[in-house]
Design a protein around this motif. Structure first.
Motif, PDB file in Angstrom:
ATOM      1  N   ALA A  25      20.927  14.570  46.792  1.00  0.00           N
ATOM      2  CA  ALA A  25      19.492  14.715  47.049  1.00  0.00           C
ATOM      3  C   ALA A  25      18.743  14.156  45.845  1.00  0.00           C
ATOM      4  CB  ALA A  25      19.150  16.182  47.265  1.00  0.00           C
ATOM      5  N   PRO A  26      17.654  13.430  46.053  1.00  0.00           N
ATOM      6  CA  PRO A  26      17.005  12.690  44.960  1.00  0.00           C
ATOM      7  C   PRO A  26      16.577  13.573  43.795  1.00  0.00           C
ATOM      8  CG  PRO A  26      16.197  11.941  47.067  1.00  0.00           C
ATOM      9  CD  PRO A  26      17.027  13.150  47.347  1.00  0.00           C
ATOM     10  N   GLN A  32      11.611   8.529  40.661  1.00  0.00           N
ATOM     11  CA  GLN A  32      10.878   7.523  39.891  1.00  0.00           C
ATOM     12  C   GLN A  32      11.196   6.129  40.404  1.00  0.00           C
ATOM     13  OE1 GLN A  32      11.641   7.659  35.645  1.00  0.00           O
ATOM     14  NE2 GLN A  32      10.590   5.714  35.287  1.00  0.00           N
ATOM     15  N   LEU A  33      12.469   5.876  40.696  1.00  0.00           N
ATOM     16  CA  LEU A  33      12.853   4.592  41.273  1.00  0.00           C
ATOM     17  C   LEU A  33      12.176   4.385  42.624  1.00  0.00           C
ATOM     18  CD1 LEU A  33      14.546   2.005  41.417  1.00  0.00           C
ATOM     19  CD2 LEU A  33      16.418   3.389  42.348  1.00  0.00           C
ATOM     20  N   PHE A  34      12.163   5.413  43.462  1.00  0.00           N
ATOM     21  CA  PHE A  34      11.503   5.299  44.769  1.00  0.00           C
ATOM     22  C   PHE A  34      10.032   4.928  44.608  1.00  0.00           C
ATOM     23  CE2 PHE A  34      14.519   8.531  47.046  1.00  0.00           C
ATOM     24  CZ  PHE A  34      15.571   7.639  46.897  1.00  0.00           C
ATOM     25  N   ASP A  35       9.361   5.552  43.631  1.00  0.00           N
ATOM     26  CA  ASP A  35       7.950   5.255  43.405  1.00  0.00           C
ATOM     27  C   ASP A  35       7.749   3.806  42.946  1.00  0.00           C
ATOM     28  OD1 ASP A  35       6.906   7.736  44.146  1.00  0.00           O
ATOM     29  OD2 ASP A  35       7.090   8.561  42.125  1.00  0.00           O
ATOM     30  N   LEU A  36       8.655   3.323  42.100  1.00  0.00           N
ATOM     31  CA  LEU A  36       8.570   1.932  41.659  1.00  0.00           C
ATOM     32  C   LEU A  36       8.711   0.983  42.848  1.00  0.00           C
ATOM     33  CD1 LEU A  36      10.685   1.929  38.367  1.00  0.00           C
ATOM     34  CD2 LEU A  36       8.272   1.293  38.573  1.00  0.00           C
ATOM     35  N   ILE A  37       9.650   1.281  43.728  1.00  0.00           N
ATOM     36  CA  ILE A  37       9.857   0.426  44.895  1.00  0.00           C
ATOM     37  C   ILE A  37       8.630   0.434  45.792  1.00  0.00           C
ATOM     38  CG2 ILE A  37      11.209   0.175  47.014  1.00  0.00           C
ATOM     39  CD1 ILE A  37      13.646   1.153  45.373  1.00  0.00           C
ATOM     40  N   LEU A 196      17.206   3.129  34.412  1.00  0.00           N
ATOM     41  CA  LEU A 196      17.108   4.564  34.651  1.00  0.00           C
ATOM     42  C   LEU A 196      18.441   5.257  34.410  1.00  0.00           C
ATOM     43  CD1 LEU A 196      15.030   3.961  37.819  1.00  0.00           C
ATOM     44  CD2 LEU A 196      14.163   5.200  35.858  1.00  0.00           C
ATOM     45  N   GLU A 197      18.358   6.470  33.904  1.00  0.00           N
ATOM     46  CA  GLU A 197      19.516   7.282  33.546  1.00  0.00           C
ATOM     47  C   GLU A 197      20.551   6.488  32.739  1.00  0.00           C
ATOM     48  OE1 GLU A 197      20.750  10.572  36.076  1.00  0.00           O
ATOM     49  OE2 GLU A 197      19.658   9.603  37.721  1.00  0.00           O
ATOM     50  N   PRO A 198      20.101   5.856  31.636  1.00  0.00           N
ATOM     51  CA  PRO A 198      21.039   5.066  30.826  1.00  0.00           C
ATOM     52  C   PRO A 198      22.035   5.954  30.096  1.00  0.00           C
ATOM     53  CG  PRO A 198      18.936   5.269  29.698  1.00  0.00           C
ATOM     54  CD  PRO A 198      18.739   5.870  31.063  1.00  0.00           C
ATOM     55  N   PRO A 203      29.343   7.133  30.341  1.00  0.00           N
ATOM     56  CA  PRO A 203      28.681   6.931  31.635  1.00  0.00           C
ATOM     57  C   PRO A 203      29.459   7.541  32.790  1.00  0.00           C
ATOM     58  CG  PRO A 203      29.791   4.937  30.963  1.00  0.00           C
ATOM     59  CD  PRO A 203      29.897   5.885  29.799  1.00  0.00           C
ATOM     60  N   THR A 204      28.716   8.009  33.786  1.00  0.00           N
ATOM     61  CA  THR A 204      29.307   8.435  35.046  1.00  0.00           C
ATOM     62  C   THR A 204      28.946   7.421  36.118  1.00  0.00           C
ATOM     63  OG1 THR A 204      27.418   9.698  35.893  1.00  0.00           O
ATOM     64  CG2 THR A 204      28.889  10.822  34.322  1.00  0.00           C
ATOM     65  N   SER A 205      29.538   7.558  37.277  1.00  0.00           N
ATOM     66  CA  SER A 205      29.271   6.620  38.376  1.00  0.00           C
ATOM     67  C   SER A 205      27.880   6.780  38.955  1.00  0.00           C
ATOM     68  CB  SER A 205      30.313   6.784  39.484  1.00  0.00           C
ATOM     69  OG  SER A 205      30.271   8.094  40.017  1.00  0.00           O
ATOM     70  N   ALA A 206      27.164   7.853  38.590  1.00  0.00           N
ATOM     71  CA  ALA A 206      25.823   8.094  39.119  1.00  0.00           C
ATOM     72  C   ALA A 206      24.727   7.689  38.138  1.00  0.00           C
ATOM     73  CB  ALA A 206      25.663   9.572  39.481  1.00  0.00           C
ATOM     74  N   GLN A 207      25.097   7.108  36.999  1.00  0.00           N
ATOM     75  CA  GLN A 207      24.117   6.727  35.976  1.00  0.00           C
ATOM     76  C   GLN A 207      24.014   5.216  35.859  1.00  0.00           C
ATOM     77  OE1 GLN A 207      26.111   8.959  32.810  1.00  0.00           O
ATOM     78  NE2 GLN A 207      24.439  10.449  32.799  1.00  0.00           N
ATOM     79  N   ASN A 208      23.067   4.779  35.019  1.00  0.00           N
ATOM     80  CA  ASN A 208      22.893   3.350  34.704  1.00  0.00           C
ATOM     81  C   ASN A 208      22.524   2.533  35.939  1.00  0.00           C
ATOM     82  OD1 ASN A 208      23.646   3.240  31.792  1.00  0.00           O
ATOM     83  ND2 ASN A 208      25.582   4.045  32.564  1.00  0.00           N
ATOM     84  N   TYR A 209      21.253   2.636  36.334  1.00  0.00           N
ATOM     85  CA  TYR A 209      20.770   1.792  37.419  1.00  0.00           C
ATOM     86  C   TYR A 209      19.441   1.189  37.037  1.00  0.00           C
ATOM     87  CZ  TYR A 209      18.805   6.398  38.717  1.00  0.00           C
ATOM     88  OH  TYR A 209      18.194   7.645  38.724  1.00  0.00           O
ATOM     89  N   ALA A 210      19.132   0.076  37.669  1.00  0.00           N
ATOM     90  CA  ALA A 210      17.963  -0.701  37.321  1.00  0.00           C
ATOM     91  C   ALA A 210      17.101  -0.949  38.553  1.00  0.00           C
ATOM     92  CB  ALA A 210      18.377  -2.046  36.717  1.00  0.00           C
TER      93      ALA A 210
END
Length: 216
Positions: A25-26, A32-37, A196-198, A203-210
């Motif tokens: 769940a977000p 924040q990413l959703f708002d940017l999009i 986001l989430e750097p 790192p986990t598989s749910a972090q580090n996205y752009a």
């Protein structure tokens, strides 16, 4: 510290799809990413814009956008009927405004399955699962062909952060390479809006996205 960052999924399994939706769940950064999009879609200044989402998954981005903008039309694309079913539940009454399309992004003819030409193509945490840079490049090229002049592509996806000593699965690669692929496809003004989430050290598989955006 070193290690491997990646994940395996059973996208066509209904139990997996529902469990994935329940676990992811977000969070604040994801919203924040959703708002940017959404901000990039609304910058088109086209109230009746048609938005196509690639790899809709559980439908969280679609719900976020449709709750905040009641004039656009929306098309949810996924190759998993299991996830499309979850998305229908997530969207509830908003689903009446959505075309649900089953299409495989590894099939270079997927744009022909769209209900109509998009003004914006969006995606979150999906393209890295195609397996590598060439597959992502192919999707970027198809998006360019599908969009009209001035249309926008916004991709929020996992990347390999600069400076890490960890190995990442092939679909997670540096932002700079994404921007190169977008320019090679023919997009203009490609840029990274946010990281986001750097996490470089552990790192986990749910972090580090752009959040990457490019204009046709």
């Amino acid at each position: 510290m070193t290690g491997y960052v990646g994940a395996e999924h059973a996208f066509h399994d209904s139990d997996f799809a529902q469990d994935w939706a329940d676990r992811f769940a977000p969070s604040g950064p994801r919203l924040q990413l959703f708002d940017l999009i959404l901000s990039q879609v609304e910058r088109l200044d086209k109230p009746t814009a048609h938005v196509v989402e690639l790899g809709t998954g559980p439908g969280y981005l679609a719900r976020h956008i449709l709750e905040r903008n009641n004039s656009i039309t929306y098309e949810a694309v996924d190759f998993s009927d299991a996830f499309l079913d979850v998305a229908r539940k997530t969207l509830g009454d908003h689903g009446a405004r959505v075309v649900f399309t089953n299409a495989d992004l590894m099939d270079l003819e997927w744009p022909a399955r769209l209900s109509k030409r998009p003004d914006a193509v969006v995606s979150t945490w999906a393209l890295h699962d195609l397996g590598g840079q060439q597959a992502v490049a192919d999707v970027y090229a198809r998006c360019l062909e599908a969009l009209p002049e001035g249309g926008v592509l916004v991709n929020g996806d996992f990347i390999k952060p600069d400076g890490t000593t960890w190995d990442f699965e092939a679909g997670r690669f540096p932002v700079a390479r994404h921007l190169e692929l977008l320019h090679e496809a023919g997009f203009k003004d490609a840029e990274c809006l946010a990281l986001l989430e750097p996490n470089i050290e552990t790192p986990t598989s749910a972090q580090n996205y752009a959040c990457l955006v490019a204009t046709r």
